[in-house]
Design a protein around this motif. Structure first.
Motif, short mmCIF file in Angstrom:
data_model
loop_
_atom_site.label_atom_id
_atom_site.label_comp_id
_atom_site.label_asym_id
_atom_site.label_seq_id
_atom_site.Cartn_x
_atom_site.Cartn_y
_atom_site.Cartn_z
N SER A 83 -3.92 -4.45 2.46
CA SER A 83 -3.59 -4.22 1.04
C SER A 83 -3.61 -5.55 0.28
CB SER A 83 -2.19 -3.60 0.92
OG SER A 83 -1.23 -4.47 1.45
N LYS A 103 -2.84 -3.25 -5.63
CA LYS A 103 -1.76 -3.16 -6.61
C LYS A 103 -1.79 -4.37 -7.55
CE LYS A 103 0.03 0.60 -4.90
NZ LYS A 103 -0.01 1.84 -5.68
N THR A 135 5.47 2.97 1.21
CA THR A 135 5.71 4.42 1.33
C THR A 135 4.42 5.23 1.33
OG1 THR A 135 6.04 4.46 -1.07
CG2 THR A 135 8.01 4.35 0.29
N LEU A 136 3.33 4.55 1.40
CA LEU A 136 2.05 5.25 1.51
C LEU A 136 2.02 6.03 2.82
CD1 LEU A 136 -0.63 2.60 0.43
CD2 LEU A 136 -0.14 4.78 -0.69
N ASP A 180 7.15 -1.40 -2.64
CA ASP A 180 7.66 -0.08 -2.24
C ASP A 180 6.54 0.94 -2.19
OD1 ASP A 180 10.28 -0.51 -1.63
OD2 ASP A 180 10.99 -0.28 -3.70
N GLU A 181 5.72 0.92 -3.22
CA GLU A 181 4.61 1.87 -3.25
C GLU A 181 3.72 1.71 -2.02
OE1 GLU A 181 4.24 1.99 -8.13
OE2 GLU A 181 2.57 1.26 -6.91
N LEU A 182 3.46 0.48 -1.65
CA LEU A 182 2.61 0.24 -0.49
C LEU A 182 3.29 0.69 0.80
CD1 LEU A 182 1.08 -3.27 -1.31
CD2 LEU A 182 -0.11 -1.08 -1.23
N LYS A 216 0.21 3.64 5.85
CA LYS A 216 0.75 2.33 5.51
C LYS A 216 -0.24 1.19 5.77
CE LYS A 216 5.67 2.70 6.38
NZ LYS A 216 6.65 2.45 7.42
N LYS A 274 8.50 -2.93 -7.00
CA LYS A 274 7.89 -1.62 -7.23
C LYS A 274 6.60 -1.46 -6.42
CE LYS A 274 6.09 1.12 -11.12
NZ LYS A 274 4.68 0.66 -11.11
N VAL A 275 5.70 -2.42 -6.54
CA VAL A 275 4.42 -2.25 -5.84
C VAL A 275 4.57 -2.38 -4.33
CG1 VAL A 275 3.04 -2.91 -7.84
CG2 VAL A 275 3.72 -4.66 -6.18
N SER A 284 -5.86 2.76 -3.31
CA SER A 284 -4.40 2.87 -3.23
C SER A 284 -3.80 1.63 -2.56
CB SER A 284 -4.00 4.12 -2.46
OG SER A 284 -4.36 3.98 -1.09
#
Lengths: 370, 370
Positions: A211, A246, A267-268, A263-265, A271, A260-261, A243
């Motif tokens: 990511s 970010k 909770t994918l 966390d987004e990563l 992962k 925020k980002v 996805s």
DNA sequence: CCCTTTAATGCAACCGATTGCAATGCTTTA
DNA sequence: TAAAGCATTGCAATCGGTTGCATTAAAGGG
């Protein structure tokens, strides 16, 4: 009437000999050419010429004047000179944040060159805000700087102001975050190659889902760095999963946007097993967040990111970084700006200097154990 | 002869309307009051007065002038103003190193206040060298700054230059490293108390042989901080062992000087079981050296030191620090300086502000396991 | 001995803005 | 109707330095 009562009470250096008779009551006022002229019974033009070693002045008077000037510690008033010569011998520097190691190193580089050439550096910071940037630009140019070295703020995407200044003839050199549309010297890191190599390194370490957290998508550095990431993935025949990409619009200056980002990563469904962090501030914030979440680096997630601080080697795990040649960037930018300022004729051949970054592999990205 | 050929080829804003007809060939030249006067068939004095909203000018002409000024984006030339008003609206800041987090935070504080009051900040760094400091002082004052905020370099112990400037009436505010002999505002951390509390903490953690590595012995901060160390030891009825007190004359800017004293401490017959590090740079250098030597903190040696970087929490072990309220120091110093600059009469009541440091205890100094 | 040349210095304008003191023209008042 | 008052505007000096163009005086030439 003696020597001292002749002078006005407020003026200090005027009628005095070389000995200081000033104190805290009176304003700090330096000796002028007029003082020298009066003291020696000459005209100001003679004094001026003598001090500049003009051939028109006899050696005898020259010596007399120079000696006296040295005695009273005369210094030409730079403000008067600026007014006459229409230059201030000072350059403006605008960065997003001084406390950022990368920028303070660049500033060191700029200073070293400017200083050597008798230029003054006025350092300012936008804190990634458009309004602040506009205000500062307005301020700097109204303060009559001779030229500007700038790395634009993350928020900015309208460059008409800057473009106008440039068209009006203000010498500008961009570094780091450049503006493509404005045709002038630019000094950057070879961002594409840096991220390309960093990503490659992760791929070689068997990372499958890499990511990235990038700065504001508008920025030149973001585009270049993402291109490096994509190039490496392409080379390894891996498809690009949007996805996993970010952005932090404020360059990580706001902690929450990074949280925020991340966390987004995390909770994918699928992962990521690695992170490439595309800006200094984002790198340290992310590292800090991952540590707080007790995520093991590199076992859970391998991490590498841009950062210029020496401290990253003391982190645990020691952080792998893409380090930019910041001091050299500053030197080059300053030198190019001085060239622009001091060139007699219009410069049309603009340079784009791309300096090689250094990839420093430490613990946080080496997954020999996985 | 049309409107444009009337004007001299070199001057740009002169005869032009609001539209930019300038380009890179010509110097960046702004519109002047004279341009407005000429364009409107008025005198410069009328224009000047109108722009400053003088009661002497009729509303009609005022409006005409202001509209035209706005149209051509007129800005008063600050250089001309400086010459006339004998002030530059800029203040000088001299620190030892910009890249040092503490100083960059102080600078942020200074900037925020200066900016709010329409002042410009010229930032310079001595790199702990006397020569550089002298050069910069000379440079800054010849560049006519209205005032100076300074933390003196570690090497400096002769302050005649600074004293002379002060006596001549240059407003000066000291922060961090102050000069006792010069009577003016000073903003410092409560160094004694900070080190006292840090040492106390180590003593409470059963440390018996607490060493210190201090900055140059000349510096005010060194004296104050050592006094805090001694106060704590005295309170615990421990005698002071001079072999445990080491100095770095260059404030840790030279790596070798830190390595040398750390080695000296580690090879003592009676080794220290704790270290209090009395300067930011010394703290990180020492930490790095100890880590390289595989010395366990806090088990082998408990460590606490001055440092203002957020990064120290990411170290392993997380580093206990004495953190200074740097931003506030900057704000206060700037405010005091502006008071000095703008006060009509001589200031005789000088303040010594001592701000409380924050002691942040983390892993490196907590020996619950010993 | 007078005229020209040359060396050395001073006068004054200029850079851009401010400001005390006129000067102008109009209205008001005695 | 003249004097006084007032509202507007311009002139000119100033800040500290530079520089083109006199000016002055001494030296050299015919």
């Amino acid at each position: 009437m003696d020597l001292f009562t002749q002078s006005l009470p407020v003026s200090c250096a005027l009628s005095l000999s070389s000995h200081e008779r000033c104190n805290a009551y009176m304003k700090f006022e330096a000796a002028t050419i007029k003082d020298i002229a009066k003291a020696l019974g000459l005209s100001t033009s003679t004094v001026s010429r003598a001090l500049r070693d003009s051939y028109e002045i006899s050696e005898a008077t020259k010596k007399k004047i120079k000696d006296y000037a040295a005695q009273i510690n005369y210094r030409p008033n730079p403000v008067a000179l600026s007014l006459k010569e229409k230059r201030t011998l000072s350059i403006g520097v605008l960065v997003s944040e001084i406390a950022n190691t990368f920028f303070s190193q660049v500033i060191n580089g700029i200073e070293s060159i400017a200083y050597k050439n008798g230029y003054n550096v006025i350092i300012t910071q936008s804190k990634e805000s458009v309004e602040r940037e506009e205000m500062i630009l307005d301020y700097l140019t109204s303060r009559s700087i001779d030229g500007l070295i700038i790395s634009v703020s993350a928020e900015t995407n309208d460059f008409t102001n800057l473009k106008q200044l440039h068209e009006k003839g203000l010498p500008i050199v961009f570094f780091d975050r450049v503006v493509e549309e404005i045709n002038t010297h630019k000094v950057v890191t070879d961002n594409l190659d840096g991220v390309y190599r960093a990503t490659q390194h992760l791929l070689q370490n068997q990372c499958k889902r890499i990511s990235v957290i990038a700065n504001n998508a508008n920025l030149s550095i973001t585009k270049e760095r993402l291109a490096g990431y994509k190039k490496a993935l392409n080379e390894y025949k891996m498809n690009i999963d949007e996805s996993l990409i970010k952005y932090c619009d404020h360059g990580g200056l706001i902690v929450e946007e990074v949280e925020k980002v991340v966390d987004e990563l995390l909770t994918l469904k699928k992962k990521p097993d690695a992170m490439v962090l595309l800006a200094d501030k984002i790198t340290t914030e992310t590292f800090s967040i991952l540590k707080k979440k007790n995520i093991n680096m590199p076992q859970d997630i391998a991490v590498i990111g841009f950062n210029n601080s020496k401290y990253t080697s003391l982190f645990s795990p020691a952080l792998s970084v893409i380090s930019q040649p910041a001091f050299e960037m500053g030197e080059q930018a300053a030198q190019l700006l001085l060239n622009l300022i001091e060139s007699k004729r219009a410069v049309t051949d603009f340079k784009l200097e791309a300096l090689a970054p250094e990839i420093i592999i430490r613990e946080s990205s080496q997954i020999s154990s996985r």
